[in-house]
Design an enzyme around this catalytic site. Structure first.
Site, PDB file in Angstrom:
ATOM      1  N   THR A 144       0.847  -1.201   0.000  1.00 44.66           N
ATOM      2  CA  THR A 144       0.000   0.000   0.000  1.00 44.66           C
ATOM      3  C   THR A 144       0.881   1.249   0.000  1.00 44.66           C
ATOM      4  O   THR A 144       1.999   1.228   0.505  1.00 44.66           O
ATOM      5  CB  THR A 144      -0.957   0.019   1.217  1.00 44.66           C
ATOM      6  N   GLY A 172      -0.457   0.427   5.925  1.00 47.23           N
ATOM      7  CA  GLY A 172      -0.363  -0.192   7.250  1.00 47.23           C
ATOM      8  C   GLY A 172      -1.519  -1.107   7.594  1.00 47.23           C
ATOM      9  O   GLY A 172      -1.710  -1.441   8.765  1.00 47.23           O
ATOM     10  N   GLY A 173      -2.316  -1.506   6.594  1.00 49.96           N
ATOM     11  CA  GLY A 173      -3.448  -2.395   6.877  1.00 49.96           C
ATOM     12  C   GLY A 173      -4.348  -1.753   7.924  1.00 49.96           C
ATOM     13  O   GLY A 173      -4.628  -0.549   7.878  1.00 49.96           O
ATOM     14  N   THR A 187      -3.518   0.706  -3.332  1.00 53.91           N
ATOM     15  CA  THR A 187      -2.978  -0.563  -2.845  1.00 53.91           C
ATOM     16  C   THR A 187      -3.255  -1.739  -3.768  1.00 53.91           C
ATOM     17  O   THR A 187      -4.205  -1.724  -4.550  1.00 53.91           O
ATOM     18  CB  THR A 187      -3.578  -0.892  -1.450  1.00 53.91           C
TER      19      THR A 187
HETATM   20  O1  DON Z   1      -7.629  -1.418   2.104  1.00 49.56           O
HETATM   21  C1  DON Z   1      -7.037  -1.809   3.086  1.00 49.56           C
HETATM   22  O2  DON Z   1      -7.306  -1.468   4.218  1.00 49.56           O
HETATM   23  C2  DON Z   1      -5.857  -2.741   2.923  1.00 49.56           C
HETATM   24  N1  DON Z   1      -5.981  -3.487   1.721  1.00 49.56           N
HETATM   25  C3  DON Z   1      -4.590  -1.949   2.979  1.00 49.56           C
HETATM   26  C4  DON Z   1      -3.374  -2.812   2.990  1.00 49.56           C
HETATM   27  C5  DON Z   1      -2.191  -2.148   3.529  1.00 49.56           C
HETATM   28  O3  DON Z   1      -2.225  -1.031   3.957  1.00 49.56           O
HETATM   29  C6  DON Z   1      -0.945  -2.938   3.566  1.00 49.56           C
HETATM   30  N2  DON Z   1       0.097  -2.147   4.137  1.00 49.56           N
HETATM   31  N3  DON Z   1       0.980  -2.293   4.774  1.00 49.56           N
END
Ligand code: DON
Length: 568
Positions: A379, A471-472, A397
């Site tokens: 992302t 950051g998920g 992402t």
């Molecule tokens: O949309 C989302 O919340 C996730 N797919 C984002 C993934 C993400 O930020 C990965 N990062 N480290």
């Protein structure tokens, strides 16, 4: 003798070449780890070449939307971990006429998707199915979304904007150490897919020129035909063909009918600051505003950054917000999301009635997931501001790093594994340890819930901060802490971004501490109150721009990544 001299000479030349190469790599891999201030325009992104393209567009008279779209396409070439045309994203904009809007180009579930598609006959999740390979891919939205933004709010033509990305894909760029290492570390996965093996399968070396001819061709089709260059004709056919090779279900109809959606921004306020952020299908805006509504009732400033009081209070706020995230949030086009209640001040106050300072409350334990999922450069967020007052905050992402690891054969780009952001089975955690429920169950055509939080903040009605992060599930708390570090703890933009962070997401019931976050005393006091603390590797890569009351723009890229910010 003479040949010995020649050999020694060659060896010296080789050693010198390696030395210069390493110095060069060191310089570029550091990116720009200090902030600078500009008057006319600024860009902060996760890659130097993307930022430079954005600044060049601004210098040529393009606005912040033109520059953002240029940055987005270049990231798809130079930052394949997350920059993409095979994924999706959100763009939050403040326009110079004072209007705010957002564009949702989140992926959607293919028409053939079904609620239980990742479950076996016993109703258990089949490991890896929602993360690796073509079944994990949602219908990509990035190209449609970026072109929509450009056509409606940009000023420059498509070909001029895409030229930056096409040229770099065509002539190549020098591979950074971190990117080469990341690609090589996933070789086992890439080798499973024909298109990925053809491009990444030989292994790549830092310092090597990385040329992507097929990607350049795909981008050229987009430059010439617009969205039809991706969602119809050759590119669409290559995606559908890839589905046949690697067991995916995205159809030509899925691609042809994909539409980005322009949506009202999610609005909130905090002690005199106005916040606009992304609404559903992202949980980001609602959750950020909900957290701020809770925290507004306390004096965080006097508690201090990383103090036991502030960490405990914020943890309890996060616990409640993430519990509600998992229950109530999903795609508003499919489910009713009570966003007005969740972002109301009254609800925030009521929700904290059972908060006791100095004492941990507890989350019910429901199949806690793997929240220590490795975090790298998945992302990516970028922020752009122009001289005339347009501000753009974009997060995009492929979900996991390099998405589902499938490069579309013949088209040169990676697909996402965004289907994992759905709740495959109620109560069972996804790759970020987030649990979900009915509201985020899979349905054909539905968008999966996101945590992406592209945000713009105003102070006294003047632009103050453009901010966002990867950051998920930790995106929301990363954005929160960046803002509070500035406004409550008096930090500079650079400090606010680079300082260590913490996170709690209801389940698993633990506070995650980034390395070096909080003193030993903070840790031991929290443990005494009944909290579990987990040390985790670094998270978030904030790319932000802060504006002063005269409109001067300070840009900074997170030292955790290798991004770059610049301006003029
Ligand atoms: O949309 C989302 O919340 C996730 N797919 C984002 C993934 C993400 O930020 C990965 N990062 N480290």
């Amino acid at each position: 003798m003479i040949s010995d001299i020649i050999v020694i000479g060659k060896l010296k030349e080789y050693i010198l070449k390696r030395f210069y190469l390493n110095v060069f790599l060191l310089i570029i891999s550091f990116g720009q780890s200090y902030s600078q201030t500009y008057e006319n325009g600024a860009v902060s992104s996760s890659h130097r070449l993307a930022t430079e393209a954005g600044v060049d567009i601004l210098k040529r008279g393009g606005n912040a939307i033109d520059a953002s779209v240029g940055v987005g396409f270049v990231l798809a070439v130079v930052y394949p971990q997350a920059g993409n045309i095979g994924g999706g994203g959100f763009m939050v904009m403040h326009l110079k006429d004072g209007n705010n809007t957002s564009i949702d180009y989140r992926e959607k579930a293919p028409l053939l998707a079904g609620r239980n598609m990742f479950l076996d006959a016993n109703g258990n999740i089949i490991d890896g199915l929602s993360t690796l390979g073509s079944l994990a891919a949602g219908v990509p939205g990035s190209v449609a979304g970026m072109l929509y933004a450009l056509e409606k709010y940009g000023t420059m033509d498509r070909a001029s904007i895409l030229k930056y990305a096409i040229d770099i894909a065509d002539t190549g760029f020098v591979l950074e150490e971190r990117l080469a290492a990341a690609i090589n570390s996933y070789r086992k996965d890439f080798d499973k897919f024909f298109g990925s093996k053809a491009i990444f399968g030989q292994g790549l070396n830092a310092g090597e020129l990385f040329i992507q001819k097929e990607l350049a061709e795909t981008l050229r089709r987009i430059a010439i035909e617009g969205r039809d260059g991706f969602y119809k004709g050759k590119t669409a056919q290559l995606i559908v063909d890839e589905m046949k090779i690697s067991n995916g279900i995205i159809s030509y109809e899925d691609l042809e009918t994909y539409e980005p959606k322009e949506r009202s921004v999610m609005k909130g306020s905090y002690k005199g600051y106005e916040i606009i952020s992304m609404g559903p299908p992202s949980s980001g805006g609602i959750s950020l505003i909900y957290l701020l509504n809770i925290l507004e009732n306390f004096d965080l400033s006097s508690m201090g950054y990383a103090s036991v009081e502030s960490v405990q209070l914020m943890t309890e706020a996060m616990r409640r917000v993430y519990a509600d995230r998992s229950e109530f949030m999903g795609d508003v086009d499919f489910v009713n999301v009570p966003w007005d209640i969740l972002t109301s001040k009254v609800y925030a106050e009521r929700r904290m009635q059972d908060f006791t300072p100095g004492m941990a409350s507890s989350s019910a334990v429901i199949s806690p997931g793997d929240a220590y999922y490795r975090e790298s450069d998945q992302t990516t967020h970028y922020s752009v501001a122009d001289r005339s007052g347009n501000l753009v905050s974009t997060t995009t992402t492929l979900n996991d790093v390099f998405g589902n690891k499938v490069i579309v054969t013949g088209a040169g780009f990676l697909l996402n594994n965004e289907m994992d952001d759905f709740s495959s089975k109620p109560g069972t955690a996804n790759m970020y340890g987030l649990v979900g429920n009915e509201a985020n169950a899979i349905e054909p055509g539905k968008r999966m819930l996101s945590s992406m939080t592209p945000t713009i903040i105003f102070k006294n009605n003047k632009p103050f901060l453009i901010v966002g992060s990867p950051g998920g599930g930790r995106i929301i708390t990363t954005v929160l802490q960046t803002f509070l570090n500035i406004t409550e703890h008096g930090k500079t933009l650079q400090e606010a971004i680079d300082l260590p962070r913490f996170h709690h997401q209801w389940l698993p019931d633990e506070i995650q501490f980034e390395k070096d976050f909080g003193s030993d005393l903070t840790r031991s006091d929290l443990k005494k109150m009944g909290y579990t603390i987990k040390d985790i590797s670094d998270f978030g890569r904030v790319d932000a721009i802060m504006l002063d009351e005269n409109g001067n723009m300070t840009a900074h890229t997170d030292m955790r990544g290798y991004g770059f910010s610049s301006g003029f």
